[in-house]
Design an enzyme around this catalytic site. Structure first.
Site, PDB file in Angstrom:
ATOM      1  N   ALA A  96       0.818  -1.205   0.000  1.00 24.09           N
ATOM      2  CA  ALA A  96       0.000   0.000   0.000  1.00 24.09           C
ATOM      3  C   ALA A  96       0.859   1.264   0.000  1.00 24.09           C
ATOM      4  O   ALA A  96       0.467   2.284   0.557  1.00 24.09           O
ATOM      5  CB  ALA A  96      -0.970   0.001   1.185  1.00 24.09           C
ATOM      6  N   ALA A 103       5.921  13.846   3.009  1.00 22.52           N
ATOM      7  CA  ALA A 103       5.800  12.872   1.917  1.00 22.52           C
ATOM      8  C   ALA A 103       4.523  12.055   2.045  1.00 22.52           C
ATOM      9  O   ALA A 103       3.960  11.896   3.120  1.00 22.52           O
ATOM     10  CB  ALA A 103       7.011  11.937   1.926  1.00 22.52           C
ATOM     11  N   GLU A 139       2.074   3.331  -6.467  1.00 23.44           N
ATOM     12  CA  GLU A 139       1.040   2.680  -7.270  1.00 23.44           C
ATOM     13  C   GLU A 139       0.296   3.653  -8.171  1.00 23.44           C
ATOM     14  O   GLU A 139      -0.299   3.270  -9.175  1.00 23.44           O
ATOM     15  CB  GLU A 139       0.030   1.985  -6.344  1.00 23.44           C
ATOM     16  CG  GLU A 139       0.672   0.906  -5.506  1.00 23.44           C
ATOM     17  CD  GLU A 139      -0.222   0.461  -4.348  1.00 23.44           C
ATOM     18  OE1 GLU A 139      -0.955  -0.508  -4.538  1.00 23.44           O
ATOM     19  OE2 GLU A 139      -0.173   1.074  -3.271  1.00 23.44           O
TER      20      GLU A 139
END
Ligand SMILES: Cc1cc2nc3c(=O)[nH]c(=O)nc-3n(C[C@@H](O)[C@@H](O)[C@H](O)COP(=O)(O)OP(=O)(O)OC[C@H]3O[C@@H](n4cnc5c(N)ncnc54)[C@H](O)[C@@H]3O)c2cc1C
Ligand code: FES
Ligand code: FES
Lengths: 290, 160, 760
Positions: free
Chosen positions: C508, C701, C706
């Protein structure tokens, strides 16, 4: 991979003897790009593999003879694609050789292996057909020349007799230097096995030859002697009709997952027409590669 | 089980004599018999190029060549690219452009690139794309890999 | 302060080993006395195993073990991250093409391979299901034994779970224009270039397992529980995976290899072939029906989504991909009424699992294609329609969840600017654009240890797997900056559960945020000790000392941390140890068990050329822009974005697993499963990112690995439509499929119009 014995004869006679002795238990090894895959997937399991790369009489040279060329059984695609004479006089063959697999494959894959493997999708077969190549085979009964059109039988089967092997492939001197081209269809731009592979040569005398693969059990040569296809001014529709008539024999397998028969047939016609157009242009330009 | 056969080959400049089973590929021989695991194994059908090595200066897929066929040949693997501690300009360039991600395809990419530059010291982008088309990268660092080859060419990689 | 390292692109830490061939992947690890394992499976999807005769296999010289389900504890142990449904070896019945029912261990690979051919199996092929329609047929055979799901009302169907999300009242919403369609996403496989590999070695009182695994600590739990061992006696070595992409998150054959090693009393290694890897992992296929309602000015008024995902024979983490992918399927938009139904449907196919994008690419393909169709139906520019409906920063676009955590419009505008959206494309080309949103992790726990050694060099211990994303480099950069060490004075230790503290998982796009923060905290822990040290040495009150990014400041005086450290440690030397923990607790009331830690957001814009005669689609330009919060390492950001973009082009243009009537994978292996090569790149690739330091990770950040894959397919399909007028709702956009669509459109000009545009 299952175990096998490995022999590396140094003479043609030695190789022929091994083939004669072991029959279907023996397999010839050239570049191995087809053979090793089949050895690994178990679809063949020979007792002995006969490597032909140390046979003194066989080499990978491309020699001139009577205005034509003789391509040794060990010549690989990289060399064929780069050969100036082939690029000039047999351009479709150079183009076909240049798209066989990747650099790594072309550095190993031989022209002889490509046709002996007799895949319907073999990319060099259509070019060899339009140039009227002859296969030189040596066997227990000596050497003979087989016209390439009489060489292919069906997928994986050629007219080579038991104990015979291909020593070279001859390209006859072109009657006139034709305009020629190789085109194919793949599922991506990167290397792939063709769902249509096609070569076309248009001669100055108005004869057009087309050969195609991947649309049936073996590559097929057809020829238009009416001059219609070669005529730069003939309407496209008329050419399409002519191609349809020429391509009636195409019978793509419905079982392939690479492309459906409808798509293959449609692409055969698209490529056919494009190839004729390019070949005519090249004929006019004198077929000098870029 | 068939008899093993003794072959002699030069690997990264060193002469090696090994007994190999005829049905073992050059990739098997390098990884299992010679312990050179830098050459990678993936598809085993000549599609991915992870197993690329140079055999007599030509890039080949070592998964599609029998070990016995390499008898008498000179083989270069990724372990043979650097000179001692000094990296090959291609290796430097791959580090510089960030071309190595997971790294699994990289040995093959490097050798394909080395062969390319040996033939064509200043390749166009199209020539690099073609020269590396037999080397899959699923991290798909293709842009950075191509850049690295161009950078290395500029640094004169083919001369080293 | 010394030059900052974060935000720069130093060379990859571990890069040198990757270019010299020294990087040891799992298959490169050699253990003395090791046995080589091979799997035995059947050439059909589903079969009842009648007898297994191993005698001939055992007789092969060198074979030491032929393991079948009968050799395992009974009932055969099962495992799985969501449901304990996967048996260590198939018992009684196989459920998919390639499921192992026996395994050989032998002294050589050759002997193991030979023995696999000699295991005699008597079996009966059983009817099986491989498609959504087939699996939902009331007469369909059940994939899963209902006994495995006691009390579950769905147990007598192939629906593993059905998820319902949404808000507002869709049925009451009144729209001027309703656009609907069904969009299909194929089965695709991860195809990491490194096939999966596993080694297990018994030791005196426990076991060691090597695996190219993304979640070593999770694997440790699985092995410990299957073998009834304490965690401390299960040591997982996780060498850097040669690509993971989700396929290496969860245990596959590690339990089998562990049981084999214990039985043989020797190390056992199993390295899968690429074909076996294809049979082990894939992405869920889907058919998703989307109905969107708009006001005539383009404002979205409702969205109604029904998603069916075809998962495999065992759940693995697939149902979670369905849940997570569907929960955000409305996308980054402000919509008053949303209804989402999503089903995970079992089938006799390879178990689907996590794959970059985690259930989202399927939804985004559907919803963004639908948005493009809506734009055409409404006569509104697709870019304008997106911008109009996009949630503003801070807007609660999913009620009850994390509000929009980025200025997403900026990302979209940047992509539009790069592709030159306002200007017409080159003649014959078409343009398309889409956005992708994905929820980051919903829970997490990352522990880390940082040691500042006596000379100022640093060792970081982090349980993340560096599978190419470059986590090791990021962690070293953070520690280097915070502790004032040069980057090459930092060592990052990973991949050994006996040494490295607990990390929940590498997935993830979490690691820069979760482990990054954890390491930042560990560094802060050390900084606090340095502060105390400096105050003691000076002496001043601690309140007068500031320690920040490698430096100690007292009044106007700045000293490097290292100087304070050396003086402070004194003659005995030693070191300072910092401990970090980043956790995000589960929220049991939340539909996903937790809110999003952050959202990944990307906008992709492409320009394509379509060959109308052949159906070839060439991506002439590909622009991908991601909102990354802060690019801690811009070269790595680019590598991740462009890599994800090209992977997205794979499923967009060429990738799909094809089954035959018996459920066998026909394109098993690299010859016929095509992925992009260097010749399949966009003619021009441009990637960029937006940095607003608005993420929860170090220095603002966000996770980002992905995003650039999420919306490639709808962007390309929109561009194909723009170029040709033909709408395709099935992937991949292979030449044949595009040709067929063009062909059909020529014959019936209505083809490709939305299934329904209902203008009221
Ligand atoms: C990744 C990959 C991509 C490929 N792409 C293409 C492609 O795009 N187009 C294409 O056409 N092909 C393609 N091929 C197949 C192509 O490489 C082969 O057909 C090759 O040309 C065969 O030559 P070889 O020397 O490798 O033959 P081998 O594999 O050594 O032999 C092939 C067969 O021919 C027999 N044989 C070989 N030489 C002789 C001889 N002199 N006399 C009698 N029998 C002989 C062998 O016994 C064997 O049965 C590809 C292969 C791979 C692995
Ligand atoms: S492993 Fe040899 S080409 Fe893939
Ligand atoms: S760097 Fe991972 S496959 Fe190329």
């Amino acid at each position: 991979m299952r175990a096998f014995a490995y022999e590396r004869p140094t003479t043609l006679q030695g190789a022929v003897a091994l083939l004669a002795e072991h029959g279907s238990e023996a397999r010839l090894l050239a570049g191995g790009t087809d053979l090793i895959i089949r050895l690994r997937d178990g679809s063949i399991a020979p007792r002995i593999v006969v490597d032909l790369k140390r046979i003194a009489e066989l080499d990978g040279q491309i020699r001139e003879h009577d205005g034509g060329l003789t391509i040794g059984a060990r010549a690989v695609m990289t060399d064929i694609a780069a050969d100036g004479r082939i690029r000039r006089d047999y351009r479709a063959l150079a183009e076909a050789a240049a798209v066989v697999g990747s650099v790594q494959i072309r550095n190993r894959a031989t022209l002889a292996g490509n046709i002996c493997n007799a895949s319907p999708a073999a990319d060099t077969a259509p070019a060899l057909l339009v140039y009227g190549a002859r296969v030189i085979a040596a066997g227990p009964a000596g050497t003979r020349r087989i016209p390439i059109d009489a060489f292919f039988v069906r997928s994986g089967v050629t007219t080579l007799a038991r104990g015979e092997l291909v020593t070279a492939i001859e390209l006859p001197r072109p009657t006139s230097r034709p305009g020629s081209v190789h085109l194919r269809r793949t599922r991506r731009r990167g290397h792939d096995l063709a769902s249509v592979t096609l070569a076309c040569a248009v001669r100055a005398d108005g004869v057009t030859q087309l050969a195609y693969g991947s649309l049936g059990p073996r590559p097929v040569l057809v020829s238009d002697e009416t001059g219609l296809l070669a005529d730069p001014t003939a309407p496209e529709l008329a050419k399409m009709r002519r191609l349809e008539a020429l391509f009636v024999g195409a019978s793509p397998s419905p079982r392939s997952m690479r492309a459906s028969p409808e798509y293959r047939l449609a692409m055969l016609h698209v490529l056919g027409l494009r190839a004729v157009g390019t070949a005519i242009e090249r004929l006019a330009q004198g077929s000098v590669p870029r | 089980m068939t008899m093993r056969q003794r072959i002699e080959l030069t690997v990264n400049g060193r002469i090696r004599s090994v007994e190999v089973a005829p049905h073992h590929t050059l990739l098997d021989v390098l990884r299992d018999d010679l312990g050179l695991t830098g050459t990678k194994e993936c598809c085993l059908v000549g599609e991915c190029g992870a197993c690329t090595v140079l055999v007599d200066d030509l890039a080949v897929d070592s998964c599609l060549m029998l070990g016995v066929e390499a008898d008498g040949a000179s083989v270069t693997t990724v372990e043979g690219l650097a000179t001692g501690d000094k990296l090959h300009p291609l290796q430097e360039a791959f580090l510089e452009t960030g071309a190595a991600q997971c790294g699994f395809c990289i040995p093959g990419q490097l050798l394909a690139a080395a062969a390319l530059l040996a033939n064509d010291p200043h390749p166009t982008r199209a020539a690099v794309e073609e020269g590396l088309a037999g080397n899959l990268c699923r991290c798909a660092g293709y842009e950075q890999i191509i850049e690295a080859v161009v950078v290395a060419a500029r640094a004169g990689a083919s001369e080293s | 302060m010394t030059d900052p390292c974060v935000g720069m692109s130093p060379r990859r830490v571990g890069g040198r080993d990757r270019v010299t061939g020294r990087q040891a992947y799992v298959a490169d690890i050699h253990l003395d006395d090791v046995l080589h394992a091979k799997l035995v499976s059947l050439d059909c999807a589903r079969a009842r195993i009648i007898t297994v005769d191993t005698s001939a296999a055992l007789a092969v010289p060198g074979v030491r073990l032929v393991m079948t389900a009968a050799d395992l504890p009974q009932p055969v142990p099962r495992f799985g991250p969501q449901f304990q449904d996967r048996p260590v070896l198939a018992a009684g019945e196989t459920h998919y093409h390639g499921e192992p029912l026996a395994a050989i261990a032998a002294e050589t690979k050759d002997a193991a391979e030979e023995a696999t051919r000699l295991v005699r199996i008597e079996y009966e092929e059983l009817p099986a299901v491989f498609t959504i329609a087939g699996a939902l047929d009331p007469m369909a055979p059940l994939v899963q034994d209902p006994a495995l799901r006691p009390g579950d009302r769905l147990a007598r169907s192939n629906v593993l779970r059905e998820h319902h999300y949404g808000w507002g009242d869709v049925d009451a919403a009144s729209a001027d224009v309703v656009v609907e369609g069904t969009y299909a996403f194929p089965m695709v496989t991860q195809f990491a270039i490194e096939p999966h590999g596993f080694i297990a070695a018994p030791d005196s009182d426990g076991i060691a397992v090597w695996s190219s695994i993304q979640h070593p600590n999770w694997l440790q739990r699985v092995i410990a529980s299957l073998l009834h061992l304490p965690l401390a006696k299960v040591r997982i070595f996780a060498p850097d995976p040669g690509g993971g992409f989700g396929g290496k998150q969860h245990a596959k054959y590690e339990p089998l290899v562990a049981f084999m090693a214990l039985r043989a009393g020797r190390p056992v290694r199993l390295v899968l072939t690429l074909e076996e890897t294809f049979q082990a992992v894939r992405r869920g296929a889907s058919e998703i029906h989307v109905r969107s309602g708009f006001r005539s000015d383009g404002g979205l008024v409702f969205r109604d989504i029904e998603a069916n995902y075809l998962i495999g024979a065992y759940a693995d983490i697939a149902d979670r991909t369905v849940a997570k992918g569907s929960y955000t399927s409305n996308g980054p938009y402000r919509v008053p009424a949303v209804r989402i139904v999503a089903r995970s449907i079992l089938s006799h196919t390879t178990p689907s699992t996590a794959f970059r994008g985690f259930g989202n690419p399927q939804q985004i393909w559907a919803v963004e294609s639908n948005m493009d169709e809506a734009a055409r139906a409404l006569g509104i520019d697709p870019l304008a329609l997106r911008l109009q409906n996009l949630a503003h920063p801070g807007e609660a676009f999913i009620p009850g969840d994390t509000p929009a955590d980025g200025d997403w419009a900026r990302t979209v505008e940047r992509a539009a600017e790069l592709i030159g959206w306002g200007s017409p494309p080159a003649p014959g080309r078409g343009r398309g654009l889409a956005v992708g949103l994905k929820s980051g992790p919903t829970t997490g726990l990352s522990n880390s240890i940082v040691r500042l050694l006596a000379d100022g060099s640093v060792i970081v211990y982090a349980g993340t797997s560096d599978m190419g994303q470059g986590a090791r480099t990021i962690f070293a950069q953070i520690a280097a900056d915070e502790l004032g060490a040069p980057l090459d004075w930092v060592t990052v230790v990973m991949g050994d559960t006996a040494v490295v503290p607990y990390d929940q998982q590498t997935s993830a796009s979490r690691s820069s945020v979760f482990m990054g923060n954890s390491i930042l905290l560990a560094c802060r822990d050390i900084q606090a000790k340095i502060r105390a040290m400096a105050a003691r040495l000076e002496p001043v009150d601690e309140a007068a000392v500031v320690v920040e990014r490698g430096e100690v400041r007292i009044g106007g005086r700045v000293t490097p941390i290292r100087d304070v450290l050396v003086r402070g440690l004194g003659r005995l030397g030693g070191e300072l140890i910092g401990i970090g923990e980043m956790r995000k607790e589960a929220e049991p009331e939340h539909p996903l068990g937790g809110t999003a830690a952050f959202f990944e957001f990307n906008c992709t814009a492409v320009e394509v050329e379509v060959d109308r005669e052949t159906g070839d689609v060439v991506v002439a330009r590909h622009v991908t822009v991601s909102d990354v919060g802060k690019a801690m390492n811009p070269i790595q950001v680019r590598g991740q974005d462009e890599g994800a973009a090209i992977m997205g082009l794979g499923h967009t243009l060429m990738e799909h697993i094809i089954h035959d009537e018996a459920g066998r994978i026909r394109n098993l292996g690299a010859i016929d499963y095509r992925i992009p090569t260097s010749l399949d790149l966009p003619l021009r690739m441009e990637s960029d990112f937006v940095e607003n330091a608005d993420g929860p990770g170090p220095y603002g950040a966000k996770g980002m690995s992905e995003g650039a894959l999420l919306c490639v397919a709808p962007a390309v399909a929109a561009a194909v439509h723009d170029a040709t007028g033909v709408r395709i709702r099935d992937l991949p956009l292979s030449p044949e499929r595009v040709w067929r669509a063009l062909h059909d459109a020529a014959e019936s000009p209505d083809a490709g119009a939305p299934e329904a545009i209902d203008a009221r």
